[in-house]
Design a protein around this motif. Structure first.
Motif, PDB file in Angstrom:
ATOM      1  N   GLY A   2       0.714  -0.972   0.125  1.00 47.48           N
ATOM      2  CA  GLY A   2      -0.090  -0.035   0.166  1.00 47.48           C
ATOM      3  C   GLY A   2       0.767   1.294  -0.059  1.00 47.48           C
ATOM      4  N   VAL A   3       1.981   1.259   0.781  1.00 42.51           N
ATOM      5  CA  VAL A   3       2.979   2.415   0.756  1.00 42.51           C
ATOM      6  C   VAL A   3       3.535   2.739  -0.635  1.00 42.51           C
ATOM      7  N   LEU A   4       3.916   1.593  -1.283  1.00 45.06           N
ATOM      8  CA  LEU A   4       4.518   1.864  -2.767  1.00 45.06           C
ATOM      9  C   LEU A   4       3.360   2.386  -3.730  1.00 45.06           C
ATOM     10  N   TYR A  32       7.179  12.362  -0.458  1.00 44.08           N
ATOM     11  CA  TYR A  32       7.896  12.366   0.808  1.00 44.08           C
ATOM     12  C   TYR A  32       7.271  11.821   1.927  1.00 44.08           C
ATOM     13  N   MET A  33       6.222  11.957   2.075  1.00 41.66           N
ATOM     14  CA  MET A  33       5.616  11.449   3.200  1.00 41.66           C
ATOM     15  C   MET A  33       5.524   9.969   3.048  1.00 41.66           C
ATOM     16  N   PHE A  34       5.113   9.422   1.860  1.00 38.58           N
ATOM     17  CA  PHE A  34       5.168   7.931   1.632  1.00 38.58           C
ATOM     18  C   PHE A  34       6.527   7.463   1.588  1.00 38.58           C
ATOM     19  N   TYR A  35       7.419   8.184   1.096  1.00 39.73           N
ATOM     20  CA  TYR A  35       8.875   7.739   0.997  1.00 39.73           C
ATOM     21  C   TYR A  35       9.315   7.445   2.240  1.00 39.73           C
ATOM     22  N   GLU A  36       9.110   8.495   3.248  1.00 39.01           N
ATOM     23  CA  GLU A  36       9.606   7.937   4.657  1.00 39.01           C
ATOM     24  C   GLU A  36       8.710   7.074   5.319  1.00 39.01           C
ATOM     25  N   MET A  37       7.752   6.834   4.932  1.00 40.99           N
ATOM     26  CA  MET A  37       6.980   5.641   5.563  1.00 40.99           C
ATOM     27  C   MET A  37       7.525   4.503   4.874  1.00 40.99           C
ATOM     28  N   MET A  38       7.829   4.414   3.599  1.00 40.39           N
ATOM     29  CA  MET A  38       8.476   3.107   3.095  1.00 40.39           C
ATOM     30  C   MET A  38       9.784   2.836   3.828  1.00 40.39           C
ATOM     31  N   THR A  39      10.572   3.563   4.236  1.00 44.08           N
ATOM     32  CA  THR A  39      11.922   3.449   4.895  1.00 44.08           C
ATOM     33  C   THR A  39      11.273   2.796   6.308  1.00 44.08           C
ATOM     34  N   LEU A  40      10.390   3.375   6.920  1.00 43.23           N
ATOM     35  CA  LEU A  40      10.228   2.679   8.227  1.00 43.23           C
ATOM     36  C   LEU A  40       9.342   1.240   8.195  1.00 43.23           C
ATOM     37  N   THR A  41       8.582   1.133   7.178  1.00 42.29           N
ATOM     38  CA  THR A  41       7.758  -0.209   7.082  1.00 42.29           C
ATOM     39  C   THR A  41       8.690  -1.218   6.344  1.00 42.29           C
ATOM     40  N   THR A  42       9.648  -0.991   5.840  1.00 46.62           N
ATOM     41  CA  THR A  42      10.583  -2.051   4.875  1.00 46.62           C
ATOM     42  C   THR A  42      11.636  -2.437   5.856  1.00 46.62           C
ATOM     43  N   LEU A  43      11.762  -1.665   7.106  1.00 46.31           N
ATOM     44  CA  LEU A  43      13.035  -2.016   8.353  1.00 46.31           C
ATOM     45  C   LEU A  43      12.815  -3.240   8.792  1.00 46.31           C
ATOM     46  N   PRO A  44      11.458  -3.569   9.152  1.00 47.31           N
ATOM     47  CA  PRO A  44      11.314  -4.834   9.845  1.00 47.31           C
ATOM     48  C   PRO A  44      11.445  -6.216   8.795  1.00 47.31           C
ATOM     49  N   LEU A  45      11.381  -5.953   7.424  1.00 47.01           N
ATOM     50  CA  LEU A  45      11.655  -6.898   6.590  1.00 47.01           C
ATOM     51  C   LEU A  45      13.173  -7.308   6.798  1.00 47.01           C
ATOM     52  N   ILE A  46      14.095  -6.095   6.919  1.00 51.74           N
ATOM     53  CA  ILE A  46      15.346  -6.569   6.979  1.00 51.74           C
ATOM     54  C   ILE A  46      15.985  -6.908   8.196  1.00 51.74           C
ATOM     55  N   MET A  47      15.379  -6.587   9.267  1.00 54.71           N
ATOM     56  CA  MET A  47      15.754  -7.117  10.377  1.00 54.71           C
ATOM     57  C   MET A  47      14.657  -8.359  10.909  1.00 54.71           C
ATOM     58  N   HIS A  48      14.338  -8.974  10.151  1.00 51.53           N
ATOM     59  CA  HIS A  48      13.188 -10.075  10.329  1.00 51.53           C
ATOM     60  C   HIS A  48      13.658 -10.871  11.461  1.00 51.53           C
ATOM     61  N   LEU A  81      18.623   2.304   7.818  1.00 49.50           N
ATOM     62  CA  LEU A  81      17.761   3.405   8.351  1.00 49.50           C
ATOM     63  C   LEU A  81      18.616   4.575   8.629  1.00 49.50           C
ATOM     64  N   PHE A  82      20.021   4.488   8.942  1.00 50.25           N
ATOM     65  CA  PHE A  82      20.738   5.721   9.095  1.00 50.25           C
ATOM     66  C   PHE A  82      20.894   6.425   7.495  1.00 50.25           C
ATOM     67  N   TYR A  83      21.309   5.384   6.939  1.00 48.95           N
ATOM     68  CA  TYR A  83      21.536   5.877   5.287  1.00 48.95           C
ATOM     69  C   TYR A  83      20.099   6.591   4.649  1.00 48.95           C
ATOM     70  N   SER A  84      19.139   5.861   4.808  1.00 48.68           N
ATOM     71  CA  SER A  84      17.827   6.231   4.055  1.00 48.68           C
ATOM     72  C   SER A  84      17.404   7.653   4.991  1.00 48.68           C
ATOM     73  N   LEU A  85      17.690   7.836   6.295  1.00 46.28           N
ATOM     74  CA  LEU A  85      17.169   9.132   7.027  1.00 46.28           C
ATOM     75  C   LEU A  85      18.156  10.285   6.346  1.00 46.28           C
ATOM     76  N   CYS A  86      19.405   9.913   6.239  1.00 43.14           N
ATOM     77  CA  CYS A  86      20.409  11.023   5.834  1.00 43.14           C
ATOM     78  C   CYS A  86      20.037  11.529   4.498  1.00 43.14           C
ATOM     79  N   GLY A  87      19.584  10.300   3.463  1.00 44.56           N
ATOM     80  CA  GLY A  87      19.068  10.840   2.171  1.00 44.56           C
ATOM     81  C   GLY A  87      17.870  11.701   2.288  1.00 44.56           C
ATOM     82  N   ALA A  88      16.765  11.008   3.036  1.00 42.12           N
ATOM     83  CA  ALA A  88      15.446  11.795   2.968  1.00 42.12           C
ATOM     84  C   ALA A  88      15.503  13.119   3.561  1.00 42.12           C
ATOM     85  N   TYR A  89      16.561  13.548   4.565  1.00 40.11           N
ATOM     86  CA  TYR A  89      16.842  14.890   4.993  1.00 40.11           C
ATOM     87  C   TYR A  89      17.584  15.704   3.755  1.00 40.11           C
ATOM     88  N   MET A  90      18.277  14.959   2.799  1.00 41.20           N
ATOM     89  CA  MET A  90      18.573  16.067   1.804  1.00 41.20           C
ATOM     90  C   MET A  90      17.378  16.272   1.028  1.00 41.20           C
TER      91      MET A  90
END
Length: 489
Positions: A116-118, A131-147, A161-170
């Motif tokens: 749904g986010v995609l 941007y709103m959904f882009y940030e949401m995508m980062t947070l909701t895909t994180l559990p898939l990586i850390m499964h 998360l660190f890389y994604s947030l740095c990019g999102a802030y740019m």
């Protein structure tokens, strides 16, 4: 249509949350039934939006000129179709694969939710919504990586998360400036233009370059690529498939939206930003292929391959040439099918044998012939062997590069693409050769067939088939892309 757009975006998000928090879903069959039903219904809503043509839905206005709204356009429909097809195939594959993983409920909940986010990203009407959904995508895909919750997975997730947030802030930094200098943040084919930039052209170019870097983080562009080969291998194989085949392309879509739908390509043509962008993409193409060639862990090799292949797409966009952009958008579609097939093939091998290293796969073609044939066809497509799909997209990219007339890059681009293709063959095809031709030392008498269940094999066959057939019959897709690109230049 307004209701259907809402359902296409928010129905899977709500279903994912219900699956995650509803205590009654304890039996595996019930969990799979509810998850697949939610996913299929969500996809039907998305396909209804795609088939319905252009439409708009205004949700929320705040801060005077800022608005959250959806707009269904040809580019968004293209990405939505690709995501839907690959997401369904990986979802079906997950039904069997996730048997040997813990916390299936959490996995399927987020798998449905992220879809749904995609869709929200594909149907975003302006930069604020995106941007709103882009940030949401980062947070909701994180559990898939850390499964699997291992130390390696948690550290990979934190790195992501660190890389994604740095990019999102740019990107957010750039949105502040574009909100002031752009005529509108709405996505308008060809760009809406800039105003009041006299004496501030340097500032505007810096802002745009930072936004390219910001979205380039998710796309794995050098120098912000390091999260990708760390995060993708630790995720479950079907999650790796959609992360590598689809999620990284949301960074590509973000760059397309900024350059071609807000700013306008003429603003960058001939500037230092275009030159720097071209340099970074070609470095990434070559570097990713070299690292993949040297890597011994199969899923990590495929992750490095994604680093390289996504920058094929970014290189075509950076040329600011219609033919090259056709190659880029073709590669968006082809790479999604190819790389998902490769990751799922690796997952099938892991599921049946537990082997994760390339040097352990001698004779695997004898044990799992269907899986390895699917892997082989996808590999040939990624290398660019005609008539498979990768050949078509790379042909357009090379032709667009030569046609662009940009000094040095017009010929350097095709050279590096060719070298990368040779390296791609070098790190993918030996698995096939050693898999089917293991040599005289292989124990043929102790041979045991280990082909996975049909629910895993069928998605592989479909994706491998698409990897080839889209190259044999490219005209319908190319004609569709021509309509999109003509509106941008």
């Amino acid at each position: 249509m307004n209701v259907i757009i809402c359902l296409a975006v928010f129905f899977p998000i709500v279903c994912g949350l219900l699956i995650l928090f509803f205590p009654g879903l304890k039996k595996r069959k019930e969990l799979l039934f509810v998850s697949l039903l939610s996913l299929v219904v969500s996809m039907l809503y998305a396909l209804a939006v795609i088939a319905g043509g252009e439409a708009e839905l205004h949700l929320l206005r705040f801060g005077g000129s800022l608005e959250v709204y959806f707009h269904v356009d040809p580019l968004g429909r293209l990405f939505a179709v690709v995501i839907t097809v690959v997401w369904l195939m990986a979802g079906i594959f997950s039904c069997e694969y996730m048997k040997h993983e813990k916390e299936e409920k959490r996995y399927f909940a987020f798998y449905v939710l992220v879809y749904g986010v995609l869709m929200g990203l594909c149907f975003s009407g302006n930069l604020v919504t995106y941007y709103m959904f882009y940030e949401m995508m980062t947070l909701t895909t994180l559990p898939l990586i850390m499964h699997n919750k291992s130390r390696e997975a948690i550290m990979a997730g934190l790195k992501y998360l660190f890389y994604s947030l740095c990019g999102a802030y740019m990107v957010l930094f750039g949105i502040y400036f574009l909100n002031h200098y752009a005529n509108t943040l709405d996505f308008t084919a060809g760009g809406s233009g800039l105003r009041a930039v006299e004496g501030r052209s340097t500032l505007i170019l810096v802002v745009i370059f930072l936004m390219i870097l910001g979205f380039g983080v998710k796309a794995g562009m050098f120098p912000m690529h390091a999260w990708l080969p760390t995060a993708h291998p630790v995720a479950p194989a079907p999650a790796s498939a959609v992360l590598s085949g689809l999620v990284v392309k949301m960074g590509v879509l973000g760059i397309i939206r900024v350059i071609f739908y807000v700013v306008g390509p003429d603003v960058l043509r001939g500037t230092w930003v275009q030159t720097a962008w071209l340099v970074l993409t070609l470095i990434t193409v070559f570097m990713g292929s070299m690292l993949a060639y040297r890597e011994k862990v199969m899923k990590k090799r495929l992750a490095y391959s994604t680093v390289s292949q996504i920058s094929y797409i970014l290189f075509g966009l950076a040329l600011l040439d219609p033919e090259a952009m056709t190659g880029s958008l073709l590669h968006v579609v082809f790479h999604a099918c190819i790389k998902s097939c490769l990751f799922l093939s690796a997952g099938a091998v892991i599921y049946k044998t537990g082997k994760i290293r390339v040097d352990e796969l001698t004779g695997i073609g004898k044990e799992m012939p269907v899986t390895v044939w699917c892997y082989t066809f996808a590999s040939l497509a990624l290398v660019g062997i005609p008539p498979a799909s990768g050949f078509i997209s790379k042909w357009y990219l090379a032709g667009g590069s030569l046609e662009s007339g940009i000094p040095v890059f017009s010929w350097l681009g095709p050279v590096i693409l060719l070298v990368s293709a040779l390296l791609t063959a070098g790190y993918l095809l030996p698995v096939t050769v050693r898999g089917f031709l293991p040599g005289a030392d292989y124990d043929y008498e102790g041979l045991e067939k280990k082909e996975p269940a049909g629910v895993m094999v069928v998605p592989l066959i479909i994706l491998a088939g698409l990897s080839v057939l889209l190259g044999v019959f490219p005209n319908p897709l190319t004609q569709y892309l021509t309509g999109i690109i003509q509106a941008l230049y």
